[in-house]
Design a protein around this motif. Structure first.
Motif, mmCIF file in Angstrom:
data_model
loop_
_atom_site.group_PDB
_atom_site.id
_atom_site.type_symbol
_atom_site.label_atom_id
_atom_site.label_comp_id
_atom_site.label_asym_id
_atom_site.label_seq_id
_atom_site.Cartn_x
_atom_site.Cartn_y
_atom_site.Cartn_z
ATOM 1 N N VAL A 69 0.842 -1.199 0.000
ATOM 2 C CA VAL A 69 0.000 0.000 0.000
ATOM 3 C C VAL A 69 0.876 1.247 0.000
ATOM 4 O O VAL A 69 0.621 2.189 -0.747
ATOM 5 C CB VAL A 69 -0.955 -0.004 1.214
ATOM 6 C CG1 VAL A 69 -1.671 1.327 1.369
ATOM 7 C CG2 VAL A 69 -1.965 -1.128 1.078
ATOM 8 N N LEU A 70 1.917 1.278 0.814
ATOM 9 C CA LEU A 70 2.800 2.445 0.860
ATOM 10 C C LEU A 70 3.536 2.627 -0.464
ATOM 11 O O LEU A 70 3.754 3.748 -0.905
ATOM 12 C CB LEU A 70 3.796 2.312 2.014
ATOM 13 C CG LEU A 70 3.171 2.387 3.407
ATOM 14 C CD1 LEU A 70 4.234 2.195 4.475
ATOM 15 C CD2 LEU A 70 2.434 3.688 3.611
ATOM 16 N N GLY A 71 3.905 1.536 -1.121
ATOM 17 C CA GLY A 71 4.535 1.620 -2.437
ATOM 18 C C GLY A 71 3.587 2.222 -3.456
ATOM 19 O O GLY A 71 3.989 2.972 -4.336
ATOM 20 N N ARG A 72 2.335 1.899 -3.343
ATOM 21 C CA ARG A 72 1.340 2.463 -4.261
ATOM 22 C C ARG A 72 1.155 3.950 -4.025
ATOM 23 O O ARG A 72 0.829 4.678 -4.955
ATOM 24 C CB ARG A 72 -0.004 1.733 -4.108
ATOM 25 C CG ARG A 72 0.036 0.289 -4.491
ATOM 26 C CD ARG A 72 0.290 0.150 -5.959
ATOM 27 N NE ARG A 72 0.265 -1.261 -6.313
ATOM 28 C CZ ARG A 72 0.777 -1.742 -7.409
ATOM 29 N NH1 ARG A 72 1.355 -0.952 -8.272
ATOM 30 N NH2 ARG A 72 0.730 -3.013 -7.661
ATOM 31 N N LEU A 73 1.357 4.414 -2.804
ATOM 32 C CA LEU A 73 1.265 5.848 -2.524
ATOM 33 C C LEU A 73 2.340 6.592 -3.307
ATOM 34 O O LEU A 73 2.064 7.604 -3.957
ATOM 35 C CB LEU A 73 1.402 6.117 -1.029
ATOM 36 C CG LEU A 73 1.425 7.591 -0.617
ATOM 37 C CD1 LEU A 73 0.104 8.260 -0.956
ATOM 38 C CD2 LEU A 73 1.724 7.717 0.858
ATOM 39 N N ASP A 74 3.583 6.089 -3.255
ATOM 40 C CA ASP A 74 4.667 6.713 -4.020
ATOM 41 C C ASP A 74 4.344 6.709 -5.505
ATOM 42 O O ASP A 74 4.538 7.699 -6.205
ATOM 43 C CB ASP A 74 5.988 5.965 -3.793
ATOM 44 C CG ASP A 74 6.518 6.123 -2.374
ATOM 45 O OD1 ASP A 74 6.017 7.003 -1.647
ATOM 46 O OD2 ASP A 74 7.427 5.362 -2.002
ATOM 47 N N GLN A 75 3.840 5.584 -5.969
ATOM 48 C CA GLN A 75 3.500 5.456 -7.394
ATOM 49 C C GLN A 75 2.406 6.453 -7.781
ATOM 50 O O GLN A 75 2.499 7.117 -8.810
ATOM 51 C CB GLN A 75 3.041 4.028 -7.685
ATOM 52 C CG GLN A 75 2.705 3.776 -9.127
ATOM 53 C CD GLN A 75 2.204 2.348 -9.355
ATOM 54 O OE1 GLN A 75 1.714 1.698 -8.437
ATOM 55 N NE2 GLN A 75 2.328 1.877 -10.568
ATOM 56 N N SER A 76 1.404 6.592 -6.949
ATOM 57 C CA SER A 76 0.307 7.515 -7.274
ATOM 58 C C SER A 76 0.788 8.959 -7.276
ATOM 59 O O SER A 76 0.307 9.771 -8.075
ATOM 60 C CB SER A 76 -0.855 7.340 -6.300
ATOM 61 O OG SER A 76 -0.514 7.797 -5.010
ATOM 62 N N GLN A 77 1.740 9.307 -6.416
ATOM 63 C CA GLN A 77 2.268 10.667 -6.403
ATOM 64 C C GLN A 77 3.018 10.967 -7.699
ATOM 65 O O GLN A 77 2.888 12.050 -8.263
ATOM 66 C CB GLN A 77 3.168 10.876 -5.184
ATOM 67 C CG GLN A 77 2.382 10.922 -3.889
ATOM 68 C CD GLN A 77 3.258 10.897 -2.663
ATOM 69 O OE1 GLN A 77 4.311 10.270 -2.631
ATOM 70 N NE2 GLN A 77 2.806 11.578 -1.617
#
Length: 161
Positions: free
Chosen positions: A48-56
């Motif tokens: 989930v935290l990796g997806r946050l970076d990706q979405s940014q």
């Protein structure tokens, strides 16, 4: 009586009353559930935290595309791009009808709260628009990588897993 009737026992009233008063979970059952939830959280949270970076990073790319389009419309109306000193702010009110080239009341900021940078003429393309990444400083790797209109296609969204 046949064999079936002999093997069936009916609980007495005192048996059902005793079980009803002892209903609930034991401490061990609760601890097992907590451990299972903890194990699931350690497996899911990094993704989930990796997806946050990706979405940014995806958000930066979308903003840069929007700003690039607005600059092209500005050039259609004014026969030139705004100067570096005029900056991107001119896109908010610089149209012939005074409404600006972007929706909203203010310029978008990158996902980390920093202004997008603009240079005309650009060092890489006709004009350059970029974000300095999460650290707000030039250079960097992964989530701190500078993302500009010249390297957006080269940037791989960092994602764990």
């Amino acid at each position: 009586m046949d064999a079936f009737q002999r093997s069936v026992t009916v609980p007495s009233v005192s048996d059902t009353t005793r079980r009803g008063s002892q209903a609930g979970f034991t401490l061990i059952e609760i601890m097992v559930v907590v451990v299972i939830i903890g194990l699931l959280a350690t497996m899911v949270l990094p993704r989930v935290l990796g997806r946050l970076d990706q979405s940014q990073q995806i958000s930066v790319k979308a903003d840069i595309n929007q700003l690039s389009t607005a600059l092209k419309f500005y050039k259609l109306d004014n026969a030139k791009y705004p100067s570096s000193s005029d900056g991107l702010e001119v896109l908010m009110s610089g149209s012939r009808d005074g409404k600006g080239y972007l929706d909203g009341d203010s310029l978008p900021k990158d996902p980390w709260g920093n202004d997008y940078l603009y240079q005309y003429p650009g060092q890489h393309l006709e004009f350059d628009i970029w974000s300095l990444g999460a650290d707000g400083q030039a250079g960097g790797t992964e989530i701190n990588t500078d993302i500009g209109n010249w390297n957006m296609d080269e940037i791989k969204e960092s994602a764990t897993g």
